[in-house]
Design a protein around this motif. Structure first.
Motif, PDB file in Angstrom:
ATOM      1  N   ALA A 152     -14.590 -91.973  16.284  1.00  6.19           N
ATOM      2  CA  ALA A 152     -15.235 -92.834  15.300  1.00  6.19           C
ATOM      3  C   ALA A 152     -16.466 -92.200  14.649  1.00  6.19           C
ATOM      4  CB  ALA A 152     -15.608 -94.173  15.936  1.00  6.19           C
ATOM      5  N   ASP A 153     -17.197 -91.373  15.384  1.00  3.57           N
ATOM      6  CA  ASP A 153     -18.423 -90.770  14.847  1.00  3.57           C
ATOM      7  C   ASP A 153     -18.252 -89.314  14.424  1.00  3.57           C
ATOM      8  OD1 ASP A 153     -19.849 -93.137  15.244  1.00  3.57           O
ATOM      9  OD2 ASP A 153     -20.313 -92.601  17.317  1.00  3.57           O
ATOM     10  N   THR A 154     -17.050 -88.777  14.536  1.00  2.00           N
ATOM     11  CA  THR A 154     -16.808 -87.388  14.151  1.00  2.00           C
ATOM     12  C   THR A 154     -16.890 -87.256  12.634  1.00  2.00           C
ATOM     13  OG1 THR A 154     -15.328 -87.091  16.040  1.00  2.00           O
ATOM     14  CG2 THR A 154     -15.148 -85.478  14.242  1.00  2.00           C
ATOM     15  N   PRO A 155     -17.704 -86.342  12.119  1.00  2.00           N
ATOM     16  CA  PRO A 155     -17.752 -86.148  10.674  1.00  2.00           C
ATOM     17  C   PRO A 155     -16.405 -85.619  10.159  1.00  2.00           C
ATOM     18  CG  PRO A 155     -19.670 -85.169  11.729  1.00  2.00           C
ATOM     19  CD  PRO A 155     -18.708 -85.535  12.818  1.00  2.00           C
ATOM     20  N   VAL A 156     -15.896 -86.260   9.095  1.00  2.00           N
ATOM     21  CA  VAL A 156     -14.639 -85.866   8.476  1.00  2.00           C
ATOM     22  C   VAL A 156     -14.849 -85.818   6.971  1.00  2.00           C
ATOM     23  CG1 VAL A 156     -12.177 -86.380   8.190  1.00  2.00           C
ATOM     24  CG2 VAL A 156     -13.346 -87.087  10.276  1.00  2.00           C
TER      25      VAL A 156
ATOM     26  N   ALA B  27     -24.524 -71.675  11.844  1.00  2.00           N
ATOM     27  CA  ALA B  27     -24.379 -72.601  12.966  1.00  2.00           C
ATOM     28  C   ALA B  27     -24.294 -71.786  14.254  1.00  2.00           C
ATOM     29  CB  ALA B  27     -23.103 -73.419  12.788  1.00  2.00           C
ATOM     30  N   ARG B  28     -24.474 -72.455  15.374  1.00  2.93           N
ATOM     31  CA  ARG B  28     -24.218 -71.787  16.648  1.00  2.93           C
ATOM     32  C   ARG B  28     -22.718 -71.575  16.756  1.00  2.93           C
ATOM     33  NH1 ARG B  28     -26.441 -76.334  19.473  1.00  2.93           N
ATOM     34  NH2 ARG B  28     -24.615 -76.042  20.759  1.00  2.93           N
ATOM     35  N   ARG B  29     -22.285 -70.511  17.384  1.00  4.59           N
ATOM     36  CA  ARG B  29     -20.861 -70.167  17.497  1.00  4.59           C
ATOM     37  C   ARG B  29     -20.068 -71.157  18.339  1.00  4.59           C
ATOM     38  NH1 ARG B  29     -17.816 -67.624  13.966  1.00  4.59           N
ATOM     39  NH2 ARG B  29     -19.010 -65.942  13.148  1.00  4.59           N
ATOM     40  N   ASP B  30     -20.724 -71.962  19.148  1.00  2.00           N
ATOM     41  CA  ASP B  30     -19.960 -72.891  19.971  1.00  2.00           C
ATOM     42  C   ASP B  30     -19.647 -74.195  19.242  1.00  2.00           C
ATOM     43  OD1 ASP B  30     -22.613 -73.702  20.024  1.00  2.00           O
ATOM     44  OD2 ASP B  30     -22.576 -74.304  22.116  1.00  2.00           O
ATOM     45  N   ARG B  31     -20.031 -74.305  17.993  1.00  6.73           N
ATOM     46  CA  ARG B  31     -19.717 -75.486  17.193  1.00  6.73           C
ATOM     47  C   ARG B  31     -18.347 -75.262  16.561  1.00  6.73           C
ATOM     48  NH1 ARG B  31     -23.152 -79.047  17.229  1.00  6.73           N
ATOM     49  NH2 ARG B  31     -22.623 -80.023  15.273  1.00  6.73           N
ATOM     50  N   THR B  32     -17.499 -76.285  16.626  1.00  2.20           N
ATOM     51  CA  THR B  32     -16.108 -76.141  16.224  1.00  2.20           C
ATOM     52  C   THR B  32     -15.768 -77.036  15.045  1.00  2.20           C
ATOM     53  OG1 THR B  32     -15.508 -75.625  18.498  1.00  2.20           O
ATOM     54  CG2 THR B  32     -13.719 -76.310  17.043  1.00  2.20           C
ATOM     55  N   VAL B  33     -15.009 -76.483  14.115  1.00  4.78           N
ATOM     56  CA  VAL B  33     -14.494 -77.219  12.963  1.00  4.78           C
ATOM     57  C   VAL B  33     -12.975 -77.135  12.992  1.00  4.78           C
ATOM     58  CG1 VAL B  33     -14.382 -77.332  10.434  1.00  4.78           C
ATOM     59  CG2 VAL B  33     -16.539 -76.725  11.561  1.00  4.78           C
ATOM     60  N   VAL B  34     -12.330 -78.275  12.834  1.00  4.09           N
ATOM     61  CA  VAL B  34     -10.880 -78.329  12.690  1.00  4.09           C
ATOM     62  C   VAL B  34     -10.578 -78.458  11.210  1.00  4.09           C
ATOM     63  CG1 VAL B  34      -8.819 -79.755  13.084  1.00  4.09           C
ATOM     64  CG2 VAL B  34     -10.405 -79.305  14.960  1.00  4.09           C
ATOM     65  N   ILE B  35      -9.656 -77.597  10.711  1.00  3.63           N
ATOM     66  CA  ILE B  35      -9.231 -77.726   9.325  1.00  3.63           C
ATOM     67  C   ILE B  35      -7.724 -77.953   9.284  1.00  3.63           C
ATOM     68  CG2 ILE B  35     -11.127 -76.374   8.380  1.00  3.63           C
ATOM     69  CD1 ILE B  35      -9.259 -74.042   8.044  1.00  3.63           C
ATOM     70  N   SER B  36      -7.300 -78.716   8.266  1.00  2.00           N
ATOM     71  CA  SER B  36      -5.892 -79.056   8.103  1.00  2.00           C
ATOM     72  C   SER B  36      -5.668 -79.500   6.668  1.00  2.00           C
ATOM     73  CB  SER B  36      -5.533 -80.198   9.056  1.00  2.00           C
ATOM     74  OG  SER B  36      -4.197 -80.611   8.872  1.00  2.00           O
ATOM     75  N   SER B  37      -4.421 -79.501   6.273  1.00  2.00           N
ATOM     76  CA  SER B  37      -4.067 -80.142   5.014  1.00  2.00           C
ATOM     77  C   SER B  37      -3.648 -81.566   5.316  1.00  2.00           C
ATOM     78  CB  SER B  37      -2.913 -79.389   4.327  1.00  2.00           C
ATOM     79  OG  SER B  37      -1.724 -79.553   5.065  1.00  2.00           O
TER      80      SER B  37
ATOM     81  N   ILE C 136      -4.795 -86.140  14.815  1.00  2.00           N
ATOM     82  CA  ILE C 136      -5.633 -87.018  15.636  1.00  2.00           C
ATOM     83  C   ILE C 136      -5.587 -86.589  17.102  1.00  2.00           C
ATOM     84  CG2 ILE C 136      -5.809 -89.385  16.523  1.00  2.00           C
ATOM     85  CD1 ILE C 136      -4.975 -90.256  13.604  1.00  2.00           C
ATOM     86  N   ASP C 137      -4.410 -86.296  17.620  1.00  4.98           N
ATOM     87  CA  ASP C 137      -4.296 -85.838  19.016  1.00  4.98           C
ATOM     88  C   ASP C 137      -5.063 -84.533  19.232  1.00  4.98           C
ATOM     89  OD1 ASP C 137      -2.739 -88.024  19.682  1.00  4.98           O
ATOM     90  OD2 ASP C 137      -0.836 -86.921  19.622  1.00  4.98           O
ATOM     91  N   ALA C 138      -4.961 -83.605  18.286  1.00  5.03           N
ATOM     92  CA  ALA C 138      -5.687 -82.339  18.401  1.00  5.03           C
ATOM     93  C   ALA C 138      -7.194 -82.588  18.418  1.00  5.03           C
ATOM     94  CB  ALA C 138      -5.306 -81.397  17.268  1.00  5.03           C
ATOM     95  N   CYS C 139      -7.658 -83.479  17.573  1.00  2.00           N
ATOM     96  CA  CYS C 139      -9.092 -83.753  17.517  1.00  2.00           C
ATOM     97  C   CYS C 139      -9.578 -84.478  18.763  1.00  2.00           C
ATOM     98  CB  CYS C 139      -9.426 -84.548  16.256  1.00  2.00           C
ATOM     99  SG  CYS C 139      -9.279 -83.556  14.754  1.00  2.00           S
ATOM    100  N   ARG C 140      -8.756 -85.318  19.344  1.00  2.00           N
ATOM    101  CA  ARG C 140      -9.151 -85.959  20.612  1.00  2.00           C
ATOM    102  C   ARG C 140      -9.292 -84.908  21.702  1.00  2.00           C
ATOM    103  NH1 ARG C 140      -5.518 -91.003  19.922  1.00  2.00           N
ATOM    104  NH2 ARG C 140      -3.963 -89.620  20.804  1.00  2.00           N
ATOM    105  N   THR C 141      -8.436 -83.895  21.689  1.00  2.00           N
ATOM    106  CA  THR C 141      -8.488 -82.827  22.691  1.00  2.00           C
ATOM    107  C   THR C 141      -9.655 -81.879  22.438  1.00  2.00           C
ATOM    108  OG1 THR C 141      -6.098 -82.932  22.987  1.00  2.00           O
ATOM    109  CG2 THR C 141      -7.197 -80.907  23.690  1.00  2.00           C
ATOM    110  N   ILE C 142      -9.839 -81.469  21.195  1.00  2.00           N
ATOM    111  CA  ILE C 142     -10.840 -80.456  20.837  1.00  2.00           C
ATOM    112  C   ILE C 142     -12.247 -81.040  20.743  1.00  2.00           C
ATOM    113  CG2 ILE C 142     -11.555 -78.865  18.982  1.00  2.00           C
ATOM    114  CD1 ILE C 142      -8.479 -78.620  18.357  1.00  2.00           C
ATOM    115  N   ALA C 143     -12.375 -82.294  20.316  1.00  2.00           N
ATOM    116  CA  ALA C 143     -13.674 -82.932  20.057  1.00  2.00           C
ATOM    117  C   ALA C 143     -14.516 -82.073  19.107  1.00  2.00           C
ATOM    118  CB  ALA C 143     -14.422 -83.207  21.351  1.00  2.00           C
TER     119      ALA C 143
END
Length: 155
Positions: A99-103, A14-24, A61-68
């Motif tokens: 709503a459209d963020t892949p999870v 992937a391009r390096r500017d693409r971001t993935v959030v991981i969590s338990s 959810i708050d982190a994902c709203r901030t990070i997108a």
């Protein structure tokens, strides 16, 4: 991370500017799975934000709203992935900006270790874009999913 001696083409990075959030899930205190996922996802070329274990739904959810992020990966080792995952994805999908963020969710999704296809389908129907059960084959399926996501985004 492919086992030593395994052949085959590596996924397109992937391009390096693409971001993935991981969590338990909120009830899961395990960390080794998150470290493994971070290394795997970084190997695919993504920037990873690892929120760590026991992350409450509202904090994620708050982190994902901030990070997108371009992708959110939820991991479970304690066996409560199905139960906690259903609650999380309903709250996540209720957020218009997410709503459209892949999870995706994966790991040990139930306490018996014998998760049914019905429970897996229920997680998908609730809003997860993919559900990965525990096991090495599922890791490869996740790798393929993440690589395909990067290719779709690049086109």
């Amino acid at each position: 991370m492919r086992p030593a001696g395994e052949t085959g083409a590596a996924p397109t990075p992937a391009r390096r500017d693409r971001t993935v959030v991981i969590s338990s899930v909120a009830s899961d205190a395990h960390t080794w799975n998150l470290v493994f996922l971070q290394l795997l996802i970084e190997e695919l070329g993504y920037t990873v934000v690892n929120l760590g274990p026991c992350v409450p739904d509202d904090v994620l959810i708050d982190a994902c709203r901030t990070i997108a992020p371009d992708l959110v990966v939820i991991s479970s080792v304690n066996g409560h992935g199905w139960q906690d995952g259903l609650r999380l994805i309903k709250a996540f999908r209720a957020q218009e900006s997410l709503a459209d963020t892949p999870v995706v969710i994966g790991g040990k999704l139930g306490t018996t270790g014998l998760e049914s296809a019905a429970r897996t389908a229920e997680l998908a129907e609730a809003g997860f874009d993919a559900v990965f059960r525990d096991g090495a084959q599922e890791v490869e399926s996740f790798r393929d999913f993440a690589a395909a996501l990067a290719v779709r985004a690049a086109t």
